[in-house]
Design a protein around this motif. Structure first.
Motif, short mmCIF file in Angstrom:
data_model
loop_
_atom_site.label_atom_id
_atom_site.label_comp_id
_atom_site.label_asym_id
_atom_site.label_seq_id
_atom_site.Cartn_x
_atom_site.Cartn_y
_atom_site.Cartn_z
N HIS A 1 42.14 -13.11 -42.60
CA HIS A 1 41.16 -14.14 -42.23
C HIS A 1 41.85 -15.39 -41.66
CE1 HIS A 1 38.53 -11.57 -44.62
NE2 HIS A 1 39.46 -11.61 -45.54
N GLU B 1 39.87 -18.03 -48.78
CA GLU B 1 40.86 -16.95 -48.82
C GLU B 1 41.91 -17.18 -47.73
OE1 GLU B 1 39.07 -13.12 -48.40
OE2 GLU B 1 40.99 -12.06 -48.37
N HIS C 1 45.53 -10.42 -48.87
CA HIS C 1 44.15 -10.87 -49.12
C HIS C 1 43.95 -11.28 -50.57
CE1 HIS C 1 41.92 -9.40 -45.43
NE2 HIS C 1 43.15 -8.92 -45.24
N LEU C 2 42.81 -11.95 -50.79
CA LEU C 2 42.33 -12.23 -52.14
C LEU C 2 40.93 -11.64 -52.20
CD1 LEU C 2 43.70 -15.84 -52.22
CD2 LEU C 2 44.44 -13.99 -53.73
ZN LIG Z 1 39.93 -10.57 -47.35
#
Ligand SMILES: [Zn+2]
Length: 558
Positions: free
Chosen positions: A386, A399, A452-453
């Motif tokens: 992102h 994020e 990612h989170l």
């Molecule tokens: Zn993500």
């Protein structure tokens, strides 16, 4: 800590909540010592003043969350209105006949079908009612299939001028009009081009094929692949790959050809195996790109060409290749061929091209690795996930912001261990999802690691489900996914949610193993807070780096 200042990050004001039972709500109250109730239920407040609750969805009669925060004599209130699904009608067996009119299907949208294709007509109604569909002067009884659901199949052609569903009990009758399908004449074949033939040589411009409308992706077609259009459902177009198989593609990728356009005749001639230092090309001369599927297992790769015949009177092995041991072709159907390739080791990566030689499957050789320093000389693409999009935490941390320092740290560690690292972004400017795997392929990377989170979908109870997981798409990535997951588990100490096959977009590059690390859950107060600390960022990055290094050690030649 500061003054009481209740703030809800999720859901936003007037957000529509798609579930009826329970959902999460998170945000902050401004003071870690405060107590919080939401719609009367106590929700714990974390030391930094944030909270996460999992509560019943407010009823349609009072669609709002009411927060009350108290600290000593001080208190503050906040109301967050939301939109919730309407109450389900009670399908009682007496009194006035009531049906669940929102359950009547098909009603909205659009469909194009063959004349004889079955359309599922269904409605939820009281058990002691009778239901039928009326189409083209014929009544089709609906049968009780489960709980209060009544259903049957009606041929699409019968519904072309309109159809109605009726529910009756005694003298009480309810009726509703059904959607009118468009009918595609099965006797007239309409050919379309998937994508633009002008982009045929662009290996990054693939067209995604799915087994159900908007479902999981399974095929990646070369632009300019000619197929027959056989139906539509909303924005999804159904195409015929060969006489036995259909698939779904996005409407935007379909280019209409003139009526009467002839069927593509695809015949593969003499194949050749052309080795190079870093790959082997399996060259299949054919006039236009066929729809295809590649399947892999441990030391095998299978290529299926749909709507294609073969007369490969010879298969030319230019030299005794160390990767491809044998090639065997089988006509699976009169218009389908399957090429089975025995490899000397698991496939590392591949690329499909269409060039002046025809359809080419380029099989990548594994990297040569120094056992003492497995990452020396390799290129790793690190992708901070992102923006656009992404999860958000109770303090409003995104994020995209959370993963950037972790990715920078990972770059540093991988470089210390000898790798060359490419980052897909170094700022908060959005980078297109598709472009991220293109960047990795153009850098000829040996792996693509996306940081990612995690977040939950509506309705999921976060508390029993938080932890660390790794997502991958191509079987070739599975060993890497296991080792990266193990590395993160050792370093981060959160719950092990395991590795998962998922149709992740970055998995669309097949030239290298690619995966997504979902290190922690951003909506959980303690995990969001950890993500902001250099110590946790370092552990996250080191866990991933250890896994990547362990993976490449598997390729070491002693
Ligand atoms: Zn993500």
């Amino acid at each position: 800590m500061g003054p009481l200042a209740p703030h809800v990050v999720f859901p936003e004001r007037n957000q529509s909540i798609p579930v009826r039972d329970s959902n999460f709500i998170f945000g902050s109250v401004g003071n870690g010592q405060a107590t919080l109730t939401i719609n009367g239920a106590t929700v714990p407040v974390a030391p930094n003043g944030t909270f996460l609750g999992y509560l019943p969805v407010p009823p349609p009669t009072a669609p709002r969350y009411e927060l009350v925060v108290r600290h000593g004599a001080d208190s503050a209130k906040l109301t967050v209105p939301v939109r919730v699904p309407p109450a389900r009608p009670e399908l009682t067996t007496s009194g006035r006949l009531v049906i669940d009119s929102s359950s009547v299907s098909p009603r909205g949208g659009s469909m194009t079908l063959r004349e004889n294709e079955p359309v599922r007509v269904s409605v939820r109604a009281p058990l002691n009612a009778v239901a039928w569909a009326s189409a083209n002067g014929v009544n089709y009884p609906l049968v009780n299939v489960s709980a209060n659901t009544f259903a049957t199949d009606v041929p699409a052609g019968q519904m072309r001028t309109g159809a109605t569903v009726y529910v009756a009990r005694g003298a009480d009758t309810v009726h509703l009009a059904l959607m009118k399908p468009q009918i595609r004449d099965a006797n007239v074949a309409q050919y379309v081009s998937l994508g633009d033939a002008a982009a045929q040589t662009d290996t990054d411009a693939t067209i995604i094929g799915r087994s159900t409308p908007a479902g999981t992706y399974k095929w990646m077609f070369v632009p300019g692949t000619l197929v027959q259009e056989t139906g539509r459902s909303g924005d999804n177009v159904r195409v015929r790959l060969d006489s036995q198989l259909e698939a779904w593609v996005d409407e935007t990728s379909v280019k209409q050809l003139s009526a009467g356009y002839p069927s593509p005749r695809r015949t593969v001639g003499a194949m050749a195996l052309v080795p190079s230092a870093d790959w082997v090309d399996v060259v299949m001369p054919v006039s236009s790109p066929p729809p295809y599927l590649i399947e892999q297992d441990l030391d095998h790769i299978t290529l299926t060409l749909y709507g294609t015949q073969a007369t490969p009177d010879i298969i030319k092995f230019l030299q005794n290749d160390s990767l491809v041991r044998s090639v065997n072709w089988v006509p699976d159907a009169s218009d389908r061929i399957r090429l089975s390739m025995e490899l000397s080791r698991p496939p590392y990566g591949y690329l499909v091209l269409f060039d002046q030689r025809g359809f080419v499957l380029r099989l990548r050789r594994p990297p040569r690795v120094n056992p003492a320093r497995p990452l020396e000389g390799l290129t790793i693409t690190v992708d901070p996930g992102h923006p656009p999009g992404g999860a958000i935490g109770p303090t409003g941390l995104t994020e995209a912001a959370g993963v950037l320092p972790v990715s920078m740290k990972l770059k540093e560690i991988l470089e210390q261990r000898g790798a060359k690292v490419v980052l897909t972004r170094t700022t908060m400017d959005p980078v297109d999802l598709h472009l991220r795997s293109v960047i990795a392929r153009r850098a000829n990377s040996h792996a693509l690691i996306s940081i990612h989170l995690n977040a939950f979908g509506d309705g999921v109870n976060p508390f029993p489900n938080v932890g660390t997981s790794t997502l991958y798409f191509h079987p070739q990535t599975e060993p890497l996914a296991r080792l990266v997951q193990a590395g993160m588990m050792r370093e981060m100490g959160l719950r092990d949610l395991g590795i998962h096959y998922q149709n992740i977009a970055i998995g669309r590059t097949m030239w290298m193993p690619s995966l997504i690390c979902e290190g922690a859950f951003l909506m959980v107060p303690e995990q969001e807070n950890a993500v902001t600390t250099p110590e946790f960022q370092e552990r996250f990055a080191r866990g991933v780096a250890d896994g990547v290094e362990a993976y490449f050690r598997l390729f070491a030649t002693r």
